[in-house]
Scaffold this active site. Structure first.
Site, PDB file in Angstrom:
ATOM      1  N   HIS A  34     -55.908  24.744 -23.598  1.00  0.00           N
ATOM      2  CA  HIS A  34     -55.747  24.188 -21.555  1.00  0.00           C
ATOM      3  C   HIS A  34     -54.719  25.383 -20.988  1.00  0.00           C
ATOM      4  O   HIS A  34     -54.687  26.485 -21.836  1.00  0.00           O
ATOM      5  CB  HIS A  34     -54.348  22.988 -22.115  1.00  0.00           C
ATOM      6  CG  HIS A  34     -53.671  23.417 -22.920  1.00  0.00           C
ATOM      7  ND1 HIS A  34     -52.324  23.958 -22.234  1.00  0.00           N
ATOM      8  CD2 HIS A  34     -53.206  22.308 -23.885  1.00  0.00           C
ATOM      9  CE1 HIS A  34     -51.168  23.649 -23.364  1.00  0.00           C
ATOM     10  NE2 HIS A  34     -51.947  23.309 -24.413  1.00  0.00           N
ATOM     11  N   GLY A  36     -52.186  25.885 -20.813  1.00  0.00           N
ATOM     12  CA  GLY A  36     -50.779  26.381 -20.645  1.00  0.00           C
ATOM     13  C   GLY A  36     -50.868  27.757 -22.064  1.00  0.00           C
ATOM     14  O   GLY A  36     -51.056  28.688 -21.130  1.00  0.00           O
ATOM     15  N   HIS A  37     -51.708  27.599 -22.599  1.00  0.00           N
ATOM     16  CA  HIS A  37     -52.055  28.750 -23.429  1.00  0.00           C
ATOM     17  C   HIS A  37     -52.965  29.298 -22.351  1.00  0.00           C
ATOM     18  O   HIS A  37     -52.590  31.089 -22.808  1.00  0.00           O
ATOM     19  CB  HIS A  37     -53.495  28.219 -24.288  1.00  0.00           C
ATOM     20  CG  HIS A  37     -53.707  26.584 -25.397  1.00  0.00           C
ATOM     21  ND1 HIS A  37     -53.489  25.532 -24.635  1.00  0.00           N
ATOM     22  CD2 HIS A  37     -52.120  27.231 -26.419  1.00  0.00           C
ATOM     23  CE1 HIS A  37     -53.316  24.627 -26.609  1.00  0.00           C
ATOM     24  NE2 HIS A  37     -52.459  25.777 -26.732  1.00  0.00           N
ATOM     25  N   GLN A  61     -48.122  23.590 -41.148  1.00  0.00           N
ATOM     26  CA  GLN A  61     -47.062  22.910 -40.570  1.00  0.00           C
ATOM     27  C   GLN A  61     -47.226  21.948 -40.473  1.00  0.00           C
ATOM     28  O   GLN A  61     -46.706  21.221 -39.546  1.00  0.00           O
ATOM     29  CB  GLN A  61     -47.230  24.139 -39.564  1.00  0.00           C
ATOM     30  CG  GLN A  61     -48.526  23.709 -38.378  1.00  0.00           C
ATOM     31  CD  GLN A  61     -48.088  24.655 -37.143  1.00  0.00           C
ATOM     32  OE1 GLN A  61     -48.372  25.620 -37.772  1.00  0.00           O
ATOM     33  NE2 GLN A  61     -47.763  24.780 -36.285  1.00  0.00           N
ATOM     34  N   VAL A 177     -46.425  24.614 -18.274  1.00  0.00           N
ATOM     35  CA  VAL A 177     -47.264  24.211 -17.250  1.00  0.00           C
ATOM     36  C   VAL A 177     -47.346  22.617 -17.526  1.00  0.00           C
ATOM     37  O   VAL A 177     -47.535  22.374 -18.126  1.00  0.00           O
ATOM     38  CB  VAL A 177     -48.923  24.798 -17.438  1.00  0.00           C
ATOM     39  CG1 VAL A 177     -49.978  24.464 -16.666  1.00  0.00           C
ATOM     40  CG2 VAL A 177     -48.485  26.327 -17.827  1.00  0.00           C
ATOM     41  N   LEU A 185     -48.240  20.276 -20.545  1.00  0.00           N
ATOM     42  CA  LEU A 185     -49.884  20.145 -20.937  1.00  0.00           C
ATOM     43  C   LEU A 185     -49.457  20.941 -22.652  1.00  0.00           C
ATOM     44  O   LEU A 185     -48.238  21.222 -23.354  1.00  0.00           O
ATOM     45  CB  LEU A 185     -50.627  20.817 -20.661  1.00  0.00           C
ATOM     46  CG  LEU A 185     -51.397  20.997 -18.936  1.00  0.00           C
ATOM     47  CD1 LEU A 185     -52.249  22.646 -19.075  1.00  0.00           C
ATOM     48  CD2 LEU A 185     -50.935  20.092 -18.566  1.00  0.00           C
ATOM     49  N   SER A 187     -51.770  19.886 -26.148  1.00  0.00           N
ATOM     50  CA  SER A 187     -53.256  20.011 -26.851  1.00  0.00           C
ATOM     51  C   SER A 187     -53.681  18.098 -27.826  1.00  0.00           C
ATOM     52  O   SER A 187     -54.445  17.706 -27.140  1.00  0.00           O
ATOM     53  CB  SER A 187     -54.164  20.650 -28.032  1.00  0.00           C
ATOM     54  OG  SER A 187     -53.230  21.721 -27.814  1.00  0.00           O
TER      55      SER A 187
END
Ligand code: PAF
Length: 282
Positions: A34, A36-37, A61, A177, A185, A187
């Site tokens: 998104h 942000g990435h 994780q 973001v 944002l 995922s």
């Protein structure tokens, strides 16, 4: 953009770039990209050199009962977004490539900074994160790696790992973001139904209300946290935690100071969301 799936291919490709004198800037992701990435990619590109982005949903994780199987995977869309944004190498290994023997004989186990915030409800999570990030650093050998502010505890632990294990990589942080209405944002926002998304907004609203209180001169941590909780009251969202912490040690603070991190986590239905704000920042 070159897509590679094996460590050998990746290393071969990067060796060529290094011979040309290029630095390597790295963005590690679990995909489902998104904005942000993509902001992390921009930060990596700003450093010059070759930008490597990894997509790997790291099983290590995720705890039992967490969303490893359901985690959104959309590699073709991600590849398009990455290429458009200027990623040079997309590294998308399989689980067998990253964990060829299944179980690892050695892991990176954090000894500090985990007995708080998300570490309390996700035992083993940061061990899984640090282990895969250390492995990815070993595969990519980046000069610079960019991580997002949103996962503040993860960022702090990665910085600490790099310092304590003398890893030759500079860690750069990129700001959160947000959607126009304030939602950070993530995922995992993809899991939210429209009414849940509306409820999720209370996280950022709570943080921003608390920040306003600080900007108006309130420094008592309890009052700042109460401001966030007060704003969230009536929203049917019960925060797992709201903590005001030192940005490096993650120790809880009694008095707010510029640079302190106000962090929050809450479950909206089955979806666990996190967010934070740095006090005194624009
Ligand atoms: O922040 C993430 O997406 C992951 O925790 C990371 C750093 C890619 C490690 O799997």
């Amino acid at each position: 953009m070159k897509t590679v799936r094996t460590i050998a291919e990746l290393r071969g490709h990067l060796a060529g770039a290094r011979e040309e004198g290029k630095d390597v800037a790295f963005v590690a992701t679990m995909g489902s990209l998104h904005a942000g990435h993509l902001a992390l990619v921009d930060e990596a590109k700003a450093r010059g050199g070759l930008v490597v982005l990894s997509i790997f949903v790291n099983p290590l994780q995720f705890g039992p009962g967490e969303d490893y199987d359901a985690y959104p995977r959309q590699e073709a869309t991600d590849a398009g977004l990455a290429e458009e944004r200027g990623v040079d190498v997309l590294f998308a290994p399989t689980v067998a490539e990253v964990y060829p023997d299944g179980e690892l004989g050695v892991r990176v186990v954090p000894k500090k900074l985990v007995d708080r915030l998300c570490g309390l409800s996700r035992p083993g999570h940061f061990e899984g994160v640090l282990t895969v990030v250390a492995k990815l650093f070993g595969m990519v050998g980046p000069d610079v790696a960019v991580f997002g502010q949103k996962d503040w505890q993860q960022l702090t632990l990665i910085r600490r790992m790099v310092k304590d294990l003398n890893m030759p990589v500079e860690i750069v942080v990129a700001p959160i973001v947000r959607e126009e209405d304030g939602l950070a944002l993530s995922s995992r926002n993809a899991y939210l139904t429209p009414p849940q998304r509306e409820r999720a907004l209370t996280l950022s609203r709570g943080l921003f209300a608390a920040k306003d209180a600080f900007d108006q001169g309130v420094t008592d941590a309890e009052r700042i946290k109460a401001k966030a909780r007060g704003t969230m009251r009536g929203s049917d969202v019960e925060p797992e935690y709201i903590e005001l912490v030192d940005p490096d040690t993650l120790d809880p603070l009694q008095e707010a100071v510029p640079g302190a991190v106000l962090a929050i986590a809450a479950r909206i239905g089955e979806t666990r969301l996190i967010d934070n704000l740095i006090l005194g920042s624009p």
